[in-house]
Every structure is written in structure tokens, then in C-alpha cells.
Design a protein around this motif. Structure first.
Motif, PDB file in Angstrom:
ATOM      1  N   GLU A 149    -163.056  -3.128  48.505  1.00  0.00           N
ATOM      2  CA  GLU A 149    -162.182  -3.294  47.340  1.00  0.00           C
ATOM      3  C   GLU A 149    -161.274  -4.508  47.486  1.00  0.00           C
ATOM      4  O   GLU A 149    -160.297  -4.656  46.748  1.00  0.00           O
ATOM      5  N   ASP A 150    -161.595  -5.367  48.446  1.00  0.00           N
ATOM      6  CA  ASP A 150    -160.821  -6.588  48.711  1.00  0.00           C
ATOM      7  C   ASP A 150    -159.376  -6.280  49.099  1.00  0.00           C
ATOM      8  O   ASP A 150    -158.447  -7.024  48.763  1.00  0.00           O
ATOM      9  N   LYS A 151    -159.200  -5.188  49.828  1.00  0.00           N
ATOM     10  CA  LYS A 151    -157.875  -4.782  50.277  1.00  0.00           C
ATOM     11  C   LYS A 151    -157.777  -4.885  51.797  1.00  0.00           C
ATOM     12  O   LYS A 151    -158.764  -4.702  52.521  1.00  0.00           O
ATOM     13  N   LEU A 152    -156.568  -5.178  52.271  1.00  0.00           N
ATOM     14  CA  LEU A 152    -156.315  -5.234  53.713  1.00  0.00           C
ATOM     15  C   LEU A 152    -156.373  -3.827  54.290  1.00  0.00           C
ATOM     16  O   LEU A 152    -155.778  -2.890  53.758  1.00  0.00           O
ATOM     17  N   LYS A 153    -157.124  -3.690  55.396  1.00  0.00           N
ATOM     18  CA  LYS A 153    -157.276  -2.375  56.004  1.00  0.00           C
ATOM     19  C   LYS A 153    -157.276  -2.502  57.517  1.00  0.00           C
ATOM     20  O   LYS A 153    -157.850  -3.445  58.079  1.00  0.00           O
ATOM     21  N   LEU A 154    -156.632  -1.541  58.170  1.00  0.00           N
ATOM     22  CA  LEU A 154    -156.552  -1.526  59.635  1.00  0.00           C
ATOM     23  C   LEU A 154    -157.880  -1.103  60.232  1.00  0.00           C
ATOM     24  O   LEU A 154    -158.507  -0.139  59.778  1.00  0.00           O
ATOM     25  N   VAL A 196    -140.676  -6.630  46.333  1.00  0.00           N
ATOM     26  CA  VAL A 196    -140.280  -5.410  47.026  1.00  0.00           C
ATOM     27  C   VAL A 196    -141.493  -4.725  47.644  1.00  0.00           C
ATOM     28  O   VAL A 196    -142.497  -4.473  46.961  1.00  0.00           O
ATOM     29  N   LEU A 197    -141.406  -4.428  48.928  1.00  0.00           N
ATOM     30  CA  LEU A 197    -142.375  -3.580  49.620  1.00  0.00           C
ATOM     31  C   LEU A 197    -141.661  -2.266  49.941  1.00  0.00           C
ATOM     32  O   LEU A 197    -140.644  -2.271  50.628  1.00  0.00           O
ATOM     33  N   ASP A 198    -142.175  -1.170  49.446  1.00  0.00           N
ATOM     34  CA  ASP A 198    -141.475   0.117  49.495  1.00  0.00           C
ATOM     35  C   ASP A 198    -142.241   1.097  50.367  1.00  0.00           C
ATOM     36  O   ASP A 198    -143.422   1.381  50.105  1.00  0.00           O
ATOM     37  N   ILE A 199    -141.591   1.622  51.423  1.00  0.00           N
ATOM     38  CA  ILE A 199    -142.251   2.564  52.337  1.00  0.00           C
ATOM     39  C   ILE A 199    -141.402   3.816  52.491  1.00  0.00           C
ATOM     40  O   ILE A 199    -140.215   3.740  52.795  1.00  0.00           O
ATOM     41  N   ILE A 226    -148.381  -4.280  51.124  1.00  0.00           N
ATOM     42  CA  ILE A 226    -148.790  -5.689  51.057  1.00  0.00           C
ATOM     43  C   ILE A 226    -149.912  -5.870  50.046  1.00  0.00           C
ATOM     44  O   ILE A 226    -149.919  -6.814  49.250  1.00  0.00           O
ATOM     45  N   ASN A 227    -150.869  -4.947  50.046  1.00  0.00           N
ATOM     46  CA  ASN A 227    -151.987  -5.021  49.105  1.00  0.00           C
ATOM     47  C   ASN A 227    -151.529  -5.028  47.653  1.00  0.00           C
ATOM     48  O   ASN A 227    -152.166  -5.645  46.791  1.00  0.00           O
ATOM     49  N   GLN A 228    -150.446  -4.347  47.374  1.00  0.00           N
ATOM     50  CA  GLN A 228    -149.946  -4.246  46.008  1.00  0.00           C
ATOM     51  C   GLN A 228    -149.264  -5.536  45.543  1.00  0.00           C
ATOM     52  O   GLN A 228    -149.030  -5.703  44.346  1.00  0.00           O
ATOM     53  N   ASN A 229    -148.956  -6.422  46.478  1.00  0.00           N
ATOM     54  CA  ASN A 229    -148.155  -7.597  46.114  1.00  0.00           C
ATOM     55  C   ASN A 229    -148.764  -8.928  46.515  1.00  0.00           C
ATOM     56  O   ASN A 229    -148.156  -9.980  46.268  1.00  0.00           O
ATOM     57  N   TRP A 230    -149.945  -8.919  47.116  1.00  0.00           N
ATOM     58  CA  TRP A 230    -150.589 -10.158  47.549  1.00  0.00           C
ATOM     59  C   TRP A 230    -152.022 -10.161  47.048  1.00  0.00           C
ATOM     60  O   TRP A 230    -152.683  -9.118  47.021  1.00  0.00           O
ATOM     61  N   THR A 231    -152.537 -11.311  46.657  1.00  0.00           N
ATOM     62  CA  THR A 231    -153.878 -11.379  46.089  1.00  0.00           C
ATOM     63  C   THR A 231    -154.937 -11.177  47.171  1.00  0.00           C
ATOM     64  O   THR A 231    -154.706 -11.413  48.366  1.00  0.00           O
ATOM     65  N   SER A 232    -156.121 -10.762  46.729  1.00  0.00           N
ATOM     66  CA  SER A 232    -157.217 -10.526  47.668  1.00  0.00           C
ATOM     67  C   SER A 232    -157.620 -11.809  48.387  1.00  0.00           C
ATOM     68  O   SER A 232    -157.986 -11.777  49.574  1.00  0.00           O
ATOM     69  N   ALA A 233    -157.554 -12.934  47.685  1.00  0.00           N
ATOM     70  CA  ALA A 233    -157.922 -14.207  48.324  1.00  0.00           C
ATOM     71  C   ALA A 233    -156.950 -14.561  49.447  1.00  0.00           C
ATOM     72  O   ALA A 233    -157.362 -15.032  50.524  1.00  0.00           O
ATOM     73  N   GLN A 234    -155.658 -14.348  49.209  1.00  0.00           N
ATOM     74  CA  GLN A 234    -154.657 -14.626  50.235  1.00  0.00           C
ATOM     75  C   GLN A 234    -154.822 -13.687  51.427  1.00  0.00           C
ATOM     76  O   GLN A 234    -154.698 -14.103  52.588  1.00  0.00           O
ATOM     77  N   ILE A 235    -155.124 -12.439  51.144  1.00  0.00           N
ATOM     78  CA  ILE A 235    -155.332 -11.455  52.212  1.00  0.00           C
ATOM     79  C   ILE A 235    -156.549 -11.835  53.046  1.00  0.00           C
ATOM     80  O   ILE A 235    -156.510 -11.821  54.289  1.00  0.00           O
TER      81      ILE A 235
END
Length: 375
Positions: free
Chosen positions: A119-124, A71-74, A93-102
Motif C-alpha cells: 500500500e506504499d506505506k512505511l512498515k517495520l 502534527v503526529l499524534d500518538i 508518519i504515513n499519514q503525513n508524508w507521501t509514498s514517494a518520500q517514504i
């Protein structure tokens, strides 16, 4: 005027976690639950309407778990523009996908618009112009299907209060593109959560083959069963030699959110014999209405006099026939178009149900507050 929204008393913090994500939440909702499970399993999309506290999000999350979906909740109220919407989607997406996959996705596909931060998180990336934001939005929607395949799980995107996107997405371009893209993805579904007021903004959803489910208030018997089971987990019960349970059920009128708010407060009290007394129920109701009084007063200030008059009348004297001559005379209501306009206005604001639900006040605690205020 946008829909009026009173606070959710069930959102208050408590030392006791009632764990609403339990099968007990499904009491009275089993039909809707099975329907949601079936639709999500078949890559369908949904519109679920109901008042705050009716269990919309809980049902979707439990149904998603049933079909092994992520679940992705917005909350679209927080999406004040396109850039902010993209940021909220990346957070989910960051909450549900690993940093390596991102990191791998950014390297191969998204490097023009996204980075992986410290922090190994996806960022715009910022700043981006309108064209670049749009391109970032498109590839992020494509990422949802990639993510589903990578996790070998379905993706369910929950969009709460999606009509708020139209405050900046004037032509509904972002909203329609999101729906069309997700529709083309075999492993991704979206679920729109709307209040009964926001349902009016989804009249065109039939063209998207969007199944609509409305959560109505629970019956007294069902809510009584649910309440007893919840209290049993805390080794508590209503005093069987009093009117405690009856007073409780009269106050919440089938709204599981309001019931939860009262139970949370009741559990924190001292119960020498593990019994909840009539006096304690009355005190908790009085306390929560006192806490909400300023908000309710403010809400009334936003309504025209004809709607206030009708709302008060329905609170004190519920009826499924407010247009009847007898009811109009009894409460001094205006006849004809003025009364119908007040009914329509209150429905559009999410304060009363439609004729199918007997014009009941949608917020039981507001109804109780009005009644006590007038009598």
C-alpha cells in the motif's frame, strides 16, 4: 495503583458534528493558546495537563496550525512495548508524508529495518531483536527532522499519556532518548498531554526545560457564551423563560467535554419552537448518567472506603477546607493522616483537584451522579 480513568462522554458518536476545532473552542483559553503558539514557534516542548474534555489536544492542533506545523499524534496507552511504539510512530508518519518520500528514505537510509508495503506505506521489518529495534527507533527519530525539512514545515509530536511507556520502558531509556533527540532537532517539538493524575509522573520534567500548562475548568460565563454560540449554529437556544441553561451549567461545572456530550444529545431531540426546554436538559442529564452508572459503580469498587467517603462528601457538600473541624464532624470523616491520605489518593487518581482548585471533583458528571445517588 495506576490512575483511574472514567470514560469520556464527549467521545460518543453523534449525527451532528459540533466541529470542536473551531475558534469557539478558544473562548476562555486564549492565553494558553497564545502561549502554546509562542513555544512551538521557538522550538519549545510542552507538558499540558487537564481532565479529559478540557481541550488539550484541540489547543495543540490549532496552535500547530497557527505555526504551519504538521502534527503526529500518538496515544501511548496503545504502545505496549518498543515495537508497538515504533509501529504507531510509523503510522503517524504515513499519514503525513507521501509514498514517494517514504520510499526514497527507505532506499537510502532505512532498508535494514523498514520496508514499503503493497500500500506504499512505511512498515517495520519483523522479526527484529532488541538491538535492531533500538536502531530502528533511533533512525526513525532522525527521520522526523528529515521529514520537517522535506515538507518545509515544523513537526509537532503529540504524546498522550506518555507515563504508560514506563510499563515496559522501566529505565525510561526510550522516553529520555526521544526527548533528547527531538531537543536536538531545530524543526521538531514534542507535546506531552497528561491528565491531572498523570502529572505526578512528570515531576522530573523541569530538567528538560519543559513548559507546563494546566487547563482548569472554564468559568460559568465563558462556558455559557461558548454553548450559546454552538447552539446558534444549529438554530437553537435555551428557553430564556426557564432554568434550562442554569441546570446545564450546574451539571457540567466548566468541563467543555461534558458540555459537548450533553449538547450532542440535546441537538438530536425535537424542538418545535427551536427552544431547548428545562425538561429536555434534565432528561438528557438523566440519560447520560444512566449510561455511565455501571462504569461509576465499577470505579467506586476500586477505591478504599476512606476515599469513597471523602469523594461522596465533596460531591454532596463541596468545600475548599475538607480538613476543617466543622467539615470533619459534619460528614463523620477521619481526622489527621487518614483524611490527608484520602485527599492525596484521590488527587493521584485524578478524581479531585488539588487545594489550588478547591478540592473540586475533576469529573463533574461523576459528582452529579454521586449527589443524586446519595440524596
Amino acid at each position: 495503583m495506576p490512575p483511574l480513568t472514567a470514560p469520556n462522554p464527549n467521545q460518543e458518536q453523534s449525527a451532528v458534528d459540533l466541529n470542536l476545532f473551531t475558534s469557539l473552542q478558544l473562548i476562555g483559553r486564549s492565553k494558553e493558546f497564545e502561549q502554546i503558539v509562542e513555544i512551538l514557534a521557538q522550538d519549545g516542548d510542552l507538558l499540558i495537563t487537564g481532565v479529559p474534555g478540557s481541550g488539550r489536544r484541540t489547543l495543540v492542533k490549532m496552535a500547530a496550525k497557527e505555526v504551519s506545523a504538521v502534527v503526529l499524534d500518538i496515544d501511548c496507552i496503545r504502545a505496549t512495548d518498543g515495537e508497538r511504539f515504533i509501529q504507531l510512530l510509523t503510522e503517524a508518519i504515513n499519514q503525513n508524508w507521501t509514498s514517494a518520500q517514504i520510499a526514497n528514505w527507505v532506499k537510502t537510509t532505512g532498508s535494514n529495518f523498514f520496508i514499503v508495503n503493497a500500500e506504499d506505506k512505511l512498515k517495520l521489518l519483523r522479526p527484529l531483536n532488541k538491538k535492531q529495534l533500538w536502531q530502528a527507533f533511533i533512525i526513525l527519530l532522525e527521520l522526523l527532522e528529515i521529514m520537517a525539512n522535506s515538507l518545509e514545515q515544523r513537526i509537532v509530536l503529540i504524546l498522550q499519556s506518555s507515563p504508560h511507556l514506563r510499563s515496559w520502558d522501566r529505565q525510561s531509556l526510550w522516553e529520555l532518548t526521544l526527548r533528547n533527540k527531538i531537543k536536538s532537532h531545530p524543526h521538531v517539538s514534542y507535546v506531552l498531554l497528561a491528565t491531572i493524575a498523570e502529572k505526578n509522573h512528570h515531576q522530573d520534567d523541569s530538567i528538560y526545560s519543559l513548559t507546563q500548562i494546566q487547563l482548569v475548568p472554564l468559568s460559568r460565563d465563558v462556558l455559557a457564551l461558548w454553548t450559546r454560540e454552538i447552539l446558534h449554529t444549529e438554530d437553537l437556544k435555551f428557553d430564556p423563560h426557564s432554568q434550562a441553561l442554569t441546570i446545564f451549567l450546574d451539571a457540567v461545572q466548566g468541563n467543555i467535554g461534558d458540555a459537548t456530550a450533553l449538547i450532542r444529545r440535546l441537538i438530536t431531540l425535537r424542538h418545535p419552537q427551536r427552544l431547548i426546554t428545562e425538561r429536555q436538559v434534565k432528561q438528557v442529564i438523566e440519560d447520560i448518567l444512566k449510561d455511565l452508572s455501571i462504569t461509576y459503580e465499577s470505579l467506586l469498587m476500586l477505591l478504599p472506603p476512606s476515599q469513597i467517603h471523602l469523594l461522596e462528601s465533596l460531591a454532596v457538600d463541596p468545600t475548599d477546607k475538607p480538613q476543617s473541624k466543622e467539615y470533619i464532624q459534619k460528614h463523620g470523616l477521619s481526622r489527621g493522616g487518614s483524611l490527608q491520605g484520602a485527599l492525596t489518593g484521590l488527587q493521584h487518581k485524578g478524581l479531585i483537584y488539588s487545594a489550588e482548585q478547591g478540592y473540586r471533583l475533576a469529573l463533574p458528571l461523576l459528582a452529579l451522579w454521586l449527589k443524586q445517588r446519595l440524596i
